[in-house]
Design a protein around this motif. Structure first.
Motif, PDB file in Angstrom:
ATOM      1  N   ASP A  13       0.854  -1.187   0.000  1.00  0.00           N
ATOM      2  CA  ASP A  13       0.000   0.000   0.000  1.00  0.00           C
ATOM      3  C   ASP A  13       0.893   1.241   0.000  1.00  0.00           C
ATOM      4  O   ASP A  13       1.195   1.804   1.055  1.00  0.00           O
ATOM      5  CB  ASP A  13      -0.905  -0.027   1.238  1.00  0.00           C
ATOM      6  N   PRO A  14       1.352   1.658  -1.194  1.00  0.00           N
ATOM      7  CA  PRO A  14       2.282   2.794  -1.266  1.00  0.00           C
ATOM      8  C   PRO A  14       1.775   4.060  -0.589  1.00  0.00           C
ATOM      9  O   PRO A  14       2.540   4.757   0.078  1.00  0.00           O
ATOM     10  CB  PRO A  14       2.469   3.006  -2.763  1.00  0.00           C
ATOM     11  N   ARG A  15       0.509   4.369  -0.735  1.00  0.00           N
ATOM     12  CA  ARG A  15      -0.027   5.595  -0.145  1.00  0.00           C
ATOM     13  C   ARG A  15       0.057   5.552   1.378  1.00  0.00           C
ATOM     14  O   ARG A  15       0.529   6.487   2.008  1.00  0.00           O
ATOM     15  CB  ARG A  15      -1.468   5.822  -0.582  1.00  0.00           C
ATOM     16  N   ALA A  16      -0.385   4.467   1.967  1.00  0.00           N
ATOM     17  CA  ALA A  16      -0.363   4.365   3.431  1.00  0.00           C
ATOM     18  C   ALA A  16       1.071   4.342   3.964  1.00  0.00           C
ATOM     19  O   ALA A  16       1.372   4.999   4.965  1.00  0.00           O
ATOM     20  CB  ALA A  16      -1.124   3.120   3.890  1.00  0.00           C
ATOM     21  N   LEU A  17       1.958   3.609   3.293  1.00  0.00           N
ATOM     22  CA  LEU A  17       3.336   3.535   3.777  1.00  0.00           C
ATOM     23  C   LEU A  17       4.033   4.885   3.623  1.00  0.00           C
ATOM     24  O   LEU A  17       4.790   5.304   4.499  1.00  0.00           O
ATOM     25  CB  LEU A  17       4.107   2.427   3.056  1.00  0.00           C
ATOM     26  N   SER A  18       3.746   5.594   2.530  1.00  0.00           N
ATOM     27  CA  SER A  18       4.350   6.921   2.370  1.00  0.00           C
ATOM     28  C   SER A  18       3.828   7.891   3.427  1.00  0.00           C
ATOM     29  O   SER A  18       4.574   8.728   3.937  1.00  0.00           O
ATOM     30  CB  SER A  18       4.124   7.475   0.957  1.00  0.00           C
ATOM     31  N   ALA A  19       2.557   7.776   3.796  1.00  0.00           N
ATOM     32  CA  ALA A  19       2.002   8.648   4.842  1.00  0.00           C
ATOM     33  C   ALA A  19       2.658   8.352   6.194  1.00  0.00           C
ATOM     34  O   ALA A  19       2.948   9.275   6.962  1.00  0.00           O
ATOM     35  CB  ALA A  19       0.486   8.485   4.928  1.00  0.00           C
ATOM     36  N   PHE A  20       2.914   7.071   6.476  1.00  0.00           N
ATOM     37  CA  PHE A  20       3.618   6.713   7.712  1.00  0.00           C
ATOM     38  C   PHE A  20       4.989   7.371   7.743  1.00  0.00           C
ATOM     39  O   PHE A  20       5.335   8.070   8.695  1.00  0.00           O
ATOM     40  CB  PHE A  20       3.747   5.189   7.830  1.00  0.00           C
ATOM     41  N   TRP A  21       5.789   7.180   6.685  1.00  0.00           N
ATOM     42  CA  TRP A  21       7.153   7.722   6.667  1.00  0.00           C
ATOM     43  C   TRP A  21       7.145   9.244   6.605  1.00  0.00           C
ATOM     44  O   TRP A  21       8.038   9.885   7.144  1.00  0.00           O
ATOM     45  CB  TRP A  21       7.964   7.099   5.535  1.00  0.00           C
ATOM     46  N   ARG A  22       6.130   9.843   5.985  1.00  0.00           N
ATOM     47  CA  ARG A  22       5.987  11.313   5.997  1.00  0.00           C
ATOM     48  C   ARG A  22       5.916  11.812   7.434  1.00  0.00           C
ATOM     49  O   ARG A  22       6.609  12.746   7.817  1.00  0.00           O
ATOM     50  CB  ARG A  22       4.713  11.700   5.223  1.00  0.00           C
ATOM     51  N   ASP A  23       5.085  11.130   8.235  1.00  0.00           N
ATOM     52  CA  ASP A  23       4.902  11.554   9.620  1.00  0.00           C
ATOM     53  C   ASP A  23       6.120  11.239  10.482  1.00  0.00           C
ATOM     54  O   ASP A  23       6.431  11.971  11.412  1.00  0.00           O
ATOM     55  CB  ASP A  23       3.646  10.905  10.204  1.00  0.00           C
ATOM     56  N   VAL A  24       6.828  10.147  10.183  1.00  0.00           N
ATOM     57  CA  VAL A  24       8.043   9.811  10.923  1.00  0.00           C
ATOM     58  C   VAL A  24       9.108  10.876  10.694  1.00  0.00           C
ATOM     59  O   VAL A  24       9.749  11.355  11.630  1.00  0.00           O
ATOM     60  CB  VAL A  24       8.588   8.428  10.495  1.00  0.00           C
ATOM     61  N   LEU A  25       9.312  11.258   9.431  1.00  0.00           N
ATOM     62  CA  LEU A  25      10.439  12.103   9.046  1.00  0.00           C
ATOM     63  C   LEU A  25      10.130  13.594   8.941  1.00  0.00           C
ATOM     64  O   LEU A  25      11.046  14.398   8.778  1.00  0.00           O
ATOM     65  CB  LEU A  25      11.006  11.620   7.707  1.00  0.00           C
ATOM     66  N   GLY A  26       8.864  13.971   9.015  1.00  0.00           N
ATOM     67  CA  GLY A  26       8.516  15.384   8.822  1.00  0.00           C
ATOM     68  C   GLY A  26       8.609  15.790   7.359  1.00  0.00           C
ATOM     69  O   GLY A  26       8.852  16.954   7.047  1.00  0.00           O
ATOM     70  N   TYR A  27       8.423  14.838   6.462  1.00  0.00           N
ATOM     71  CA  TYR A  27       8.463  15.081   5.024  1.00  0.00           C
ATOM     72  C   TYR A  27       7.083  15.526   4.540  1.00  0.00           C
ATOM     73  O   TYR A  27       6.141  15.638   5.325  1.00  0.00           O
ATOM     74  CB  TYR A  27       8.876  13.806   4.291  1.00  0.00           C
ATOM     75  N   VAL A  28       6.952  15.757   3.246  1.00  0.00           N
ATOM     76  CA  VAL A  28       5.680  16.144   2.633  1.00  0.00           C
ATOM     77  C   VAL A  28       5.467  15.338   1.360  1.00  0.00           C
ATOM     78  O   VAL A  28       6.424  14.886   0.727  1.00  0.00           O
ATOM     79  CB  VAL A  28       5.637  17.656   2.297  1.00  0.00           C
ATOM     80  N   HIS A  29       4.208  15.170   1.004  1.00  0.00           N
ATOM     81  CA  HIS A  29       3.878  14.618  -0.307  1.00  0.00           C
ATOM     82  C   HIS A  29       3.919  15.766  -1.311  1.00  0.00           C
ATOM     83  O   HIS A  29       3.262  16.791  -1.082  1.00  0.00           O
ATOM     84  CB  HIS A  29       2.466  14.009  -0.320  1.00  0.00           C
ATOM     85  N   PRO A  30       4.676  15.629  -2.392  1.00  0.00           N
ATOM     86  CA  PRO A  30       4.662  16.684  -3.405  1.00  0.00           C
ATOM     87  C   PRO A  30       3.339  16.646  -4.173  1.00  0.00           C
ATOM     88  O   PRO A  30       2.687  15.602  -4.245  1.00  0.00           O
ATOM     89  CB  PRO A  30       5.834  16.307  -4.318  1.00  0.00           C
ATOM     90  N   GLY A  31       2.982  17.770  -4.736  1.00  0.00           N
ATOM     91  CA  GLY A  31       1.792  17.811  -5.572  1.00  0.00           C
ATOM     92  C   GLY A  31       2.068  17.207  -6.941  1.00  0.00           C
ATOM     93  O   GLY A  31       3.217  16.973  -7.318  1.00  0.00           O
ATOM     94  N   PRO A  32       1.023  16.969  -7.711  1.00  0.00           N
ATOM     95  CA  PRO A  32       1.183  16.427  -9.061  1.00  0.00           C
ATOM     96  C   PRO A  32       1.907  17.422  -9.973  1.00  0.00           C
ATOM     97  O   PRO A  32       1.902  18.633  -9.716  1.00  0.00           O
ATOM     98  CB  PRO A  32      -0.251  16.227  -9.542  1.00  0.00           C
ATOM     99  N   PRO A  33       2.508  16.918 -11.052  1.00  0.00           N
ATOM    100  CA  PRO A  33       3.207  17.820 -11.973  1.00  0.00           C
ATOM    101  C   PRO A  33       2.274  18.857 -12.574  1.00  0.00           C
ATOM    102  O   PRO A  33       1.151  18.540 -12.973  1.00  0.00           O
ATOM    103  CB  PRO A  33       3.764  16.879 -13.047  1.00  0.00           C
ATOM    104  N   GLY A  34       2.735  20.096 -12.584  1.00  0.00           N
ATOM    105  CA  GLY A  34       1.972  21.186 -13.190  1.00  0.00           C
ATOM    106  C   GLY A  34       0.811  21.690 -12.359  1.00  0.00           C
ATOM    107  O   GLY A  34       0.028  22.517 -12.822  1.00  0.00           O
ATOM    108  N   VAL A  35       0.691  21.214 -11.115  1.00  0.00           N
ATOM    109  CA  VAL A  35      -0.418  21.629 -10.254  1.00  0.00           C
ATOM    110  C   VAL A  35       0.151  22.477  -9.119  1.00  0.00           C
ATOM    111  O   VAL A  35       1.005  22.021  -8.368  1.00  0.00           O
ATOM    112  CB  VAL A  35      -1.166  20.402  -9.678  1.00  0.00           C
ATOM    113  N   ASP A  36      -0.305  23.724  -9.017  1.00  0.00           N
ATOM    114  CA  ASP A  36       0.082  24.586  -7.897  1.00  0.00           C
ATOM    115  C   ASP A  36      -0.938  24.398  -6.786  1.00  0.00           C
ATOM    116  O   ASP A  36      -2.112  24.746  -6.943  1.00  0.00           O
ATOM    117  CB  ASP A  36       0.112  26.057  -8.333  1.00  0.00           C
ATOM    118  N   LEU A  37      -0.477  23.840  -5.685  1.00  0.00           N
ATOM    119  CA  LEU A  37      -1.385  23.594  -4.571  1.00  0.00           C
ATOM    120  C   LEU A  37      -1.508  24.838  -3.699  1.00  0.00           C
ATOM    121  O   LEU A  37      -0.497  25.414  -3.293  1.00  0.00           O
ATOM    122  CB  LEU A  37      -0.862  22.448  -3.703  1.00  0.00           C
ATOM    123  N   PRO A  38      -2.727  25.251  -3.400  1.00  0.00           N
ATOM    124  CA  PRO A  38      -2.900  26.365  -2.471  1.00  0.00           C
ATOM    125  C   PRO A  38      -2.456  25.953  -1.069  1.00  0.00           C
ATOM    126  O   PRO A  38      -2.427  24.763  -0.741  1.00  0.00           O
ATOM    127  CB  PRO A  38      -4.397  26.655  -2.513  1.00  0.00           C
TER     128      PRO A  38
END
Length: 153
Positions: A13-38
């Motif tokens: 489950d890539p999404r769930a595992l990436s969310a776990f490691w995001r919270d462990v490391l203080g990282y962020v999920h990048p937005g999709p290419p060409g999308v400016d996230l507010p």
């Protein structure tokens, strides 16, 4: 010349595992290419919309995920879906530096506090190794939600 690296995890489950490691490391999920996230927008929701607009079938939208260091110093982590589960001890693991500069009981108390936080996120505690100066300052072995071993160091 030094190189930048990306660390890749095989995952169910890539999404769930990436969310776990995001919270462990203080990282962020990048937005999709060409999308400016507010400010405050959910990058995973933006990816859902992006993939739907791109015509990616719903059962393939969790094939991959990534997280990045918001300060640009640490490696990018990439998570890819694989059909087979983990069958042996991982040959590479991450050491999460949770008590830099601390020693002795102060260090181990900081590691225990971080261990408790990570268990709350879905990690499992495996074992504690006491300090053995001068070769080891002590550490805690853990596994992430998909049983990848890592250490709080």
């Amino acid at each position: 010349m030094s190189r930048h690296i990306q660390v890749t995890f095989d995952a169910h489950d890539p999404r769930a595992l990436s969310a776990f490691w995001r919270d462990v490391l203080g990282y962020v999920h990048p937005g999709p290419p060409g999308v400016d996230l507010p400010e405050g927008a959910d990058p995973l929701a933006a990816w859902d919309d992006f993939l739907a607009r791109a015509g990616v079938p719903e059962d393939q939208r969790n094939a991959a995920s990534a997280i990045e260091d918001p300060e640009g110093r640490g490696p990018r982590l990439f998570f890819q879906r694989v059909p087979k589960g983990k069958v042996a001890k991982n040959r590479v693991h991450l050491d999460v530096r949770a008590a830099p500069g601390l020693q002795g009981e102060e260090r181990m108390a900081a590691l225990e506090a971080e261990c408790d936080r990570l268990v709350g996120l879905g990690a499992k505690r495996v074992r504690r190794h006491e300090p053995e100066p001068p070769m080891s300052a002590g550490f805690i072995v853990m596994t992430d939600p998909e049983d990848n071993e890592f250490c709080l160091d």
